[in-house]
Motif scaffolding. Sequence first.
Motif, PDB file in Angstrom:
ATOM      1  N   TRP A   1       4.315   6.320  -4.709  1.00  0.00           N
ATOM      2  CA  TRP A   1       3.172   6.504  -5.609  1.00  0.00           C
ATOM      3  C   TRP A   1       3.302   5.595  -6.838  1.00  0.00           C
ATOM      4  N   ALA A   2       4.506   5.521  -7.407  1.00  0.00           N
ATOM      5  CA  ALA A   2       4.715   4.692  -8.601  1.00  0.00           C
ATOM      6  C   ALA A   2       4.405   3.223  -8.314  1.00  0.00           C
ATOM      7  N   LEU A   3       4.746   2.752  -7.124  1.00  0.00           N
ATOM      8  CA  LEU A   3       4.457   1.371  -6.761  1.00  0.00           C
ATOM      9  C   LEU A   3       2.958   1.145  -6.538  1.00  0.00           C
ATOM     10  N   MET A   4       2.244   2.210  -6.223  1.00  0.00           N
ATOM     11  CA  MET A   4       0.797   2.092  -6.032  1.00  0.00           C
ATOM     12  C   MET A   4       0.050   1.984  -7.365  1.00  0.00           C
ATOM     13  N   VAL A   5       0.659   2.477  -8.437  1.00  0.00           N
ATOM     14  CA  VAL A   5      -0.028   2.502  -9.734  1.00  0.00           C
ATOM     15  C   VAL A   5      -0.449   1.093 -10.181  1.00  0.00           C
ATOM     16  N   PRO A   6       0.468   0.097 -10.207  1.00  0.00           N
ATOM     17  CA  PRO A   6       0.014  -1.241 -10.628  1.00  0.00           C
ATOM     18  C   PRO A   6      -1.015  -1.848  -9.677  1.00  0.00           C
ATOM     19  N   LEU A   7      -0.969  -1.483  -8.416  1.00  0.00           N
ATOM     20  CA  LEU A   7      -1.961  -1.991  -7.471  1.00  0.00           C
ATOM     21  C   LEU A   7      -3.341  -1.431  -7.794  1.00  0.00           C
ATOM     22  N   ALA A   8      -3.390  -0.141  -8.108  1.00  0.00           N
ATOM     23  CA  ALA A   8      -4.674   0.479  -8.450  1.00  0.00           C
ATOM     24  C   ALA A   8      -5.213  -0.059  -9.771  1.00  0.00           C
ATOM     25  N   LEU A   9      -4.313  -0.260 -10.739  1.00  0.00           N
ATOM     26  CA  LEU A   9      -4.742  -0.729 -12.059  1.00  0.00           C
ATOM     27  C   LEU A   9      -5.222  -2.183 -12.042  1.00  0.00           C
ATOM     28  N   THR A  10      -4.827  -2.935 -11.019  1.00  0.00           N
ATOM     29  CA  THR A  10      -5.233  -4.345 -10.930  1.00  0.00           C
ATOM     30  C   THR A  10      -6.169  -4.594  -9.753  1.00  0.00           C
ATOM     31  N   SER A  11      -6.890  -3.565  -9.359  1.00  0.00           N
ATOM     32  CA  SER A  11      -7.768  -3.704  -8.193  1.00  0.00           C
ATOM     33  C   SER A  11      -9.187  -4.134  -8.573  1.00  0.00           C
ATOM     34  N   PHE A  12      -9.352  -4.565  -9.811  1.00  0.00           N
ATOM     35  CA  PHE A  12     -10.688  -4.937 -10.287  1.00  0.00           C
ATOM     36  C   PHE A  12     -10.749  -6.428 -10.593  1.00  0.00           C
ATOM     37  N   ASN A  13     -11.968  -6.958 -10.587  1.00  0.00           N
ATOM     38  CA  ASN A  13     -12.156  -8.407 -10.743  1.00  0.00           C
ATOM     39  C   ASN A  13     -11.561  -8.941 -12.047  1.00  0.00           C
TER      40      ASN A  13
END
Length: 208
Positions: free
Chosen positions: A127-139
């Motif tokens: 889950w912790a590794l998913m956090v930066p992916l979710a936070l940078t999933s925008f244009n």
Amino acid sequence: MKRALSAALLHPAAKPVLFVLCSLPLAWLVYGAVANQLGANPAEALIRRLGDWTMRGLWLTLAITPLRELTGLAALARMRRMLGVFSFVYASLHLLAYGWLDMGLALDDIARDIAKRPFILMGFTAWALMVPLALTSFNKAIKALGGKRWQALHKLVYAVGVIGLLHFIWMRAGKHNFAEPAIYGAILAVLLGWRLWKRLGARRASLG
């Protein structure tokens, strides 16, 4: 057929339809909880099913690239971001349900449980590794990071898949139930193996 599928994927309604489809499992779980239809142990059922949908979302996200290349349907790439974000949403709800329903939101107890039980540690790490992916999933994030750095960061999804699978395997190990983890493991092996095969092929081509 290919032209019709491409047109459907490019239709303005495609993303709203995908949003609804991704939301349906959560709606069903909420209904099941309210209507007391999650079985004898509703808390455990809710936690586990949220975890199941996290993995399904992740595997679907990882499947987009090979499906796009094998079918020639470039428009499939439009769906990847939403699938990834929903995977994070389900992962966060899975973690929240564990922290709330299992641990009563007692942070000290949660921290001790993470340190004590390897499968909980693996789940939290994924889950912790998913956090930066979710936070940078925008244009805007893509522009701020630059394409190469953004792509390098989002390769973390491979680690998330492997660690998430370990979490699932160790969770089921307590009951000696490995059938379902084996299926997920085989699918992940195909998805990651395909990427490795493509990379090795590209390297051989560049050397040749």
